[in-house]
Design a protein around this motif. Sequence first.
Motif, mmCIF file in Angstrom:
data_model
loop_
_atom_site.group_PDB
_atom_site.id
_atom_site.type_symbol
_atom_site.label_atom_id
_atom_site.label_comp_id
_atom_site.label_asym_id
_atom_site.label_seq_id
_atom_site.Cartn_x
_atom_site.Cartn_y
_atom_site.Cartn_z
ATOM 1 N N TYR A 1 0.831 -1.209 0.000
ATOM 2 C CA TYR A 1 0.000 0.000 0.000
ATOM 3 C C TYR A 1 0.866 1.259 0.000
ATOM 4 O O TYR A 1 0.582 2.232 -0.731
ATOM 5 C CB TYR A 1 -0.906 -0.032 1.227
ATOM 6 C CG TYR A 1 -1.774 1.187 1.363
ATOM 7 C CD1 TYR A 1 -2.916 1.346 0.568
ATOM 8 C CD2 TYR A 1 -1.443 2.187 2.272
ATOM 9 C CE1 TYR A 1 -3.693 2.469 0.686
ATOM 10 C CE2 TYR A 1 -2.226 3.320 2.394
ATOM 11 C CZ TYR A 1 -3.367 3.453 1.604
ATOM 12 O OH TYR A 1 -4.142 4.579 1.718
ATOM 13 N N ASN A 2 1.928 1.211 0.791
ATOM 14 C CA ASN A 2 2.830 2.370 0.834
ATOM 15 C C ASN A 2 3.524 2.586 -0.502
ATOM 16 O O ASN A 2 3.694 3.729 -0.965
ATOM 17 C CB ASN A 2 3.867 2.193 1.938
ATOM 18 C CG ASN A 2 3.238 2.250 3.327
ATOM 19 O OD1 ASN A 2 2.213 2.902 3.509
ATOM 20 N ND2 ASN A 2 3.851 1.566 4.290
ATOM 21 N N ARG B 1 2.337 1.719 -3.470
ATOM 22 C CA ARG B 1 1.342 2.221 -4.426
ATOM 23 C C ARG B 1 1.046 3.703 -4.180
ATOM 24 O O ARG B 1 0.926 4.508 -5.112
ATOM 25 C CB ARG B 1 0.061 1.395 -4.307
ATOM 26 C CG ARG B 1 -0.963 1.761 -5.386
ATOM 27 C CD ARG B 1 -2.106 0.752 -5.463
ATOM 28 N NE ARG B 1 -2.830 0.693 -4.203
ATOM 29 C CZ ARG B 1 -2.771 -0.350 -3.343
ATOM 30 N NH1 ARG B 1 -1.991 -1.402 -3.618
ATOM 31 N NH2 ARG B 1 -3.444 -0.336 -2.223
ATOM 32 N N GLU B 2 0.970 4.095 -2.920
ATOM 33 C CA GLU B 2 0.717 5.504 -2.601
ATOM 34 C C GLU B 2 1.911 6.383 -3.007
ATOM 35 O O GLU B 2 1.728 7.498 -3.519
ATOM 36 C CB GLU B 2 0.456 5.642 -1.102
ATOM 37 C CG GLU B 2 0.070 7.060 -0.684
ATOM 38 C CD GLU B 2 -0.245 7.130 0.803
ATOM 39 O OE1 GLU B 2 -0.608 8.222 1.266
ATOM 40 O OE2 GLU B 2 -0.101 6.090 1.489
ATOM 41 N N GLN C 1 1.759 6.899 -6.741
ATOM 42 C CA GLN C 1 0.737 7.889 -7.111
ATOM 43 C C GLN C 1 1.214 9.315 -6.828
ATOM 44 O O GLN C 1 0.968 10.234 -7.617
ATOM 45 C CB GLN C 1 -0.560 7.599 -6.343
ATOM 46 C CG GLN C 1 -1.289 6.354 -6.833
ATOM 47 C CD GLN C 1 -2.570 6.106 -6.064
ATOM 48 O OE1 GLN C 1 -2.852 6.809 -5.076
ATOM 49 N NE2 GLN C 1 -3.342 5.113 -6.480
ATOM 50 N N ASN C 2 1.898 9.450 -5.688
ATOM 51 C CA ASN C 2 2.426 10.789 -5.377
ATOM 52 C C ASN C 2 3.443 11.243 -6.417
ATOM 53 O O ASN C 2 3.462 12.417 -6.834
ATOM 54 C CB ASN C 2 3.065 10.785 -3.989
ATOM 55 C CG ASN C 2 2.027 10.640 -2.887
ATOM 56 O OD1 ASN C 2 0.853 10.974 -3.073
ATOM 57 N ND2 ASN C 2 2.441 10.108 -1.735
#
Length: 337
Positions: free
Chosen positions: A14-15, A17-18, A21-22
């Motif tokens: 999750y980290n 993927r985030e 995106q950033n």
Amino acid sequence: MSNSYGTTYYSEAYNNREHQQNLKYKNKLKKLKKLIKDIVVENSALCDEVSRMQENLVVVKEERLMLLRRLCQLQGEVDLGTLCAKSQMGSSSSPVANSDTHTPKKSAKKRSSVETPDTKSKPKRSSKISKKVVQLIPLDVNGRPIFPISLGDLTVYSLGDVVTDRIAYHTEDLIFPVGYCSTRVYASLKDVRMKSLYTCKILDGGMKPRFEIVSDTDLDQPLVGSSPDECHLRLLATISPSLSSVFPKGADFFGISHPTIQNLIQSSPGTRKLINYKPQKFEISKSSDITETNPAGEEDPSLGFAALHRHYALPSAFVIKQEPSNHGLISFQELLS
């Protein structure tokens, strides 16, 4: 152990993927900032180009008016306003103008039978009085005057630039262009028997123009005033205390009221923006002599050297000396420095 490993795996995924995106949004933000910056630069360049074209358009309009006035001088036409009005009319108004030109002819015929000869002669006399006679001067291929312009004792080297944003730089009948420069021969400050060359200049003095008269025999002490008459009065009083009672004619001494020079200044760009100035009407002289002088100016003791000695009594031993030779006079470049 399996549960703790699964939670750490999903949290790391999750980290990641985030974080991706950033990074993607940061790249988009950079692209948008660059695009906005390019658009702003392009917009400013277009605005500068538009303002530059508008300035060029104003200059072209002023030059067109100046060429029209030159054409009037060459053709000997007097009424400049009608010619300018015709030049500003569009093609759409041309049929209307033609129809208007036919109707006054009929009314003129009717009026001719009613009006008396006295009524016809009155407007002609008034129009002759209001017009000033100008002399023909040499022009270049672009219709601009060739300097210096010699008019008897007066010689004009520069017409200067018309100031439109300050009201003190013009009156109803005179314009004081900054950078105007002329010379005139008159009595010397040190010896009234000698001739001296005076340089008359109009400078930028802020809210009011600065007028200067400088003698070639005393370059370090210019006669300064806020008006041409003030400078001229100081010159007369410095030459002789008896001349302080003479009525000053500063505009004539500078030459800005001479019909030929006044016509050229009035034809300069920017005169239409002057608030208080009323355009003068000029008439072309029929004389073919370009260097024709103004007899009225030569007969005036405040303007002419010979008239000064004719109107004022001098001792019997008082002899007027001849002006020095050309190599003895200070050059015009030294006067302007």
